[in-house]
Design an enzyme around this catalytic site. Structure first.
Site, PDB file in Angstrom:
ATOM      1  N   SER A 238       0.846  -1.191   0.000  1.00 30.85           N
ATOM      2  CA  SER A 238       0.000   0.000   0.000  1.00 30.85           C
ATOM      3  C   SER A 238       0.881   1.240   0.000  1.00 30.85           C
ATOM      4  O   SER A 238       2.117   1.153   0.008  1.00 30.85           O
ATOM      5  CB  SER A 238      -0.910   0.015   1.234  1.00 30.85           C
ATOM      6  OG  SER A 238      -0.131   0.121   2.423  1.00 30.85           O
ATOM      7  N   LYS A 239       0.236   2.402   0.027  1.00 32.45           N
ATOM      8  CA  LYS A 239       0.971   3.659  -0.038  1.00 32.45           C
ATOM      9  C   LYS A 239       1.960   3.817   1.111  1.00 32.45           C
ATOM     10  O   LYS A 239       3.007   4.447   0.957  1.00 32.45           O
ATOM     11  CB  LYS A 239      -0.011   4.843  -0.025  1.00 32.45           C
ATOM     12  CG  LYS A 239      -0.796   5.007  -1.313  1.00 32.45           C
ATOM     13  CD  LYS A 239      -1.696   6.219  -1.235  1.00 32.45           C
ATOM     14  CE  LYS A 239      -2.491   6.390  -2.533  1.00 32.45           C
ATOM     15  NZ  LYS A 239      -3.389   7.557  -2.460  1.00 32.45           N
ATOM     16  N   ARG A 240       1.648   3.235   2.253  1.00 29.20           N
ATOM     17  CA  ARG A 240       2.532   3.415   3.398  1.00 29.20           C
ATOM     18  C   ARG A 240       3.868   2.698   3.213  1.00 29.20           C
ATOM     19  O   ARG A 240       4.815   2.939   3.953  1.00 29.20           O
ATOM     20  CB  ARG A 240       1.864   2.953   4.688  1.00 29.20           C
ATOM     21  CG  ARG A 240       1.599   1.460   4.779  1.00 29.20           C
ATOM     22  CD  ARG A 240       0.783   1.142   6.038  1.00 29.20           C
ATOM     23  NE  ARG A 240       0.478  -0.265   6.152  1.00 29.20           N
ATOM     24  CZ  ARG A 240       1.306  -1.158   6.685  1.00 29.20           C
ATOM     25  NH1 ARG A 240       2.493  -0.772   7.135  1.00 29.20           N
ATOM     26  NH2 ARG A 240       0.972  -2.423   6.774  1.00 29.20           N
ATOM     27  N   GLY A 242       5.626   3.130   0.620  1.00 33.61           N
ATOM     28  CA  GLY A 242       6.410   3.976  -0.286  1.00 33.61           C
ATOM     29  C   GLY A 242       5.748   4.075  -1.633  1.00 33.61           C
ATOM     30  O   GLY A 242       4.533   4.098  -1.753  1.00 33.61           O
TER      31      GLY A 242
END
Length: 470
Positions: A238-240, A242
């Site tokens: 996911s976005k977390r 990177g």
């Protein structure tokens, strides 16, 4: 029969890494079989689909070099065809109108959940005795009630679904628009898709789509469902974690060859080989060798692959990608050496093009200040004589195109002053670059050029003088 695959993203966001790997596997399967690859934009979700997302998908595919033989097709341009076949299924009693309200369906779902049952439509409107009142209705596909669907998956093996577990899904909404699962089926049929390579999150859709294909009298393609990609911590990517959008990797300094090489190995292997050219991927790739277990994304490994390509691809090619990063960092490359020369001297020192661009700034523009640590260590009064003498020797050289001549000037200075090369080289390096690290001094001098190099020595001598007088 010609093998034909497709990549069919929904334009509700950027082209993410999981989608890019799916596209790559689909593309490689087609290319390895001498087949064709189709790009289809599945934009039936009118509320969430955007032109910006379409542009991002196309940009990502082009940057990665995943060219398509047909398309891009857009589902919103094919509504007449879908509705023609919905009407055909209605006429053949393979579909029916459903007048159930949202409230009734919500109550049905809640009751089934309370009873620990899988939520599904109960078929209330399927018996044909519902009066057509002119009220809004959806069209549902009449799914078989007996038997099962066996998905002979190229990656996951045989997967069986009981038809009793599949409800009568909606194939046309109240506003007359066809739904995703129906459009996919029609598209795969009309476009002659022989192999569907997609994410494992679509596996549960497959038996429904197979039943619709059979109802239409259409051939059933070969399916291959690819496992998800996990982050370093084992959680879904996911976005977390990177950068997850393909173009974000471009922005972060990765070459498309590196990203594709890394992605192909996230679930597929050929012995212990790590580096694959595009030609090797096409020659060696097989869906049979794709692992059905999830793969973990490892940024350090991607950086290793990226540095390999920075070092081994033609410097002129790497420079063509580096140019974007130079502009992004506001570095004017019109007053400096050719970017390919920069790649040659800095490739060993950078894991990404973003790093390479940042570390090359002094080749194109004057530095504002000396690195404090480097200046404190090397721009001391004891270095003044070495800088004055080497400046004299360098100023006397008319042609700076021969790095060996520049090297000789540095070496002669050290010999005449009876000091080690470092006593000349390190103050000189800080003087011309502003920092304590650079490629070999002779090459660095050559690329920076005579005028700016001599000016840098003047600046260093002024710094030493100010230090003496402080």
């Amino acid at each position: 029969m010609t093998v034909k695959t497709r990549f069919a993203p929904s334009p509700t966001g950027y082209l993410h890494v999981g989608g890019a790997r799916t596209a790559l596997y689909s593309w490689l399967h087609a290319k390895s079989q001498g087949g064709e690859f189709v790009l289809r934009i599945e934009d039936t979700d009118l509320e969430r689909s955007t032109q910006e997302a379409v542009d991002a998908i196309l940009e990502g595919m082009k940057w990665a070099g995943l060219d398509w033989d047909e398309g891009p097709y857009f589902q919103t341009q094919r509504f007449d065809r879908y509705n023609e076949l919905v009407d055909q299924l209605l006429a053949e009693d393979k579909a029916y109108k459903c007048y159930c309200s949202r409230e009734r369906l919500d109550e049905l779902r809640a009751a089934q959940m309370d009873a620990k049952e899988s939520p599904r439509y109960d078929g209330k409107c399927s018996h044909g005795d519902i009066e057509d009142t002119g009220a809004d209705f959806v069209v549902r596909f009449r799914n078989p009630k007996e038997g099962s669907v066996i998905v002979d998956d190229k990656i996951r093996g045989k997967v069986e679904f009981a038809n009793t577990e599949l409800d009568d899904l909606i194939i046309r909404r109240t506003d007359g628009s066809p739904t995703y699962n129906f459009c996919v089926v029609v598209d795969d049929w009309d476009m002659g898709i022989t192999n569907v390579v997609r994410g494992e999150d679509h596996l549960n859709n497959t038996p429904r789509q197979i039943n619709i294909l059979k109802a239409l009298g259409a051939p059933v393609p070969q399916y291959a469902h690819v496992a998800m990609i996990l982050g370093d911590d084992g959680a879904k990517l996911s976005k977390r974690h990177g950068a997850v959008g393909v173009m974000q990797y471009r922005d972060d300094g990765y070459l498309p060859e590196a990203l594709l090489n890394y992605l192909v190995r996230l679930g597929w292997s050929h012995g212990d080989q790590e580096i694959f050219s595009t030609e090797e991927m096409i020659k060696l790739f097989s869906l049979d060798a794709v692992n059905k277990a999830p793969s973990a994304f490892n940024t350090e490994k991607l950086q290793w692959v990226n540095q390999h390509y920075i070092k081994t691809l033609a410097p002129e090619y790497v420079a063509s990608h580096l140019e974007w990063h130079m502009a992004d960092q506001g570095i004017d490359i019109t007053n400096g050496p050719a970017l390919a020369e920069i790649v040659k001297v800095l490739a060993e020192r950078a894991k990404t093009l973003k790093e390479l661009a940042a570390s090359s700034r002094y080749f194109f523009e004057d530095y504002a200040d000396f690195d404090a640590t480097a200046a404190k260590k090397h721009l001391r009064p004891v270095a003044k004589d070495a800088l004055v003498k080497v400046q004299e020797k360098l100023a006397a050289i008319a042609d700076w195109s021969d790095a060996e001549v520049l090297h000789a000037a540095i070496n002669d200075t050290a010999t005449e002053l009876e000091v080690g090369m470092g006593k000349v080289g390190m103050p000189l390096r800080v003087a011309i670059t502003g920092a304590g690290q650079s490629p070999s001094l002779d090459v660095t001098l050559k690329l920076i050029g005579k005028e700016r190099s001599l000016a840098g020595i003047d600046k260093a001598l002024a710094f030493i003088a100010a230090r003496e007088n402080a």
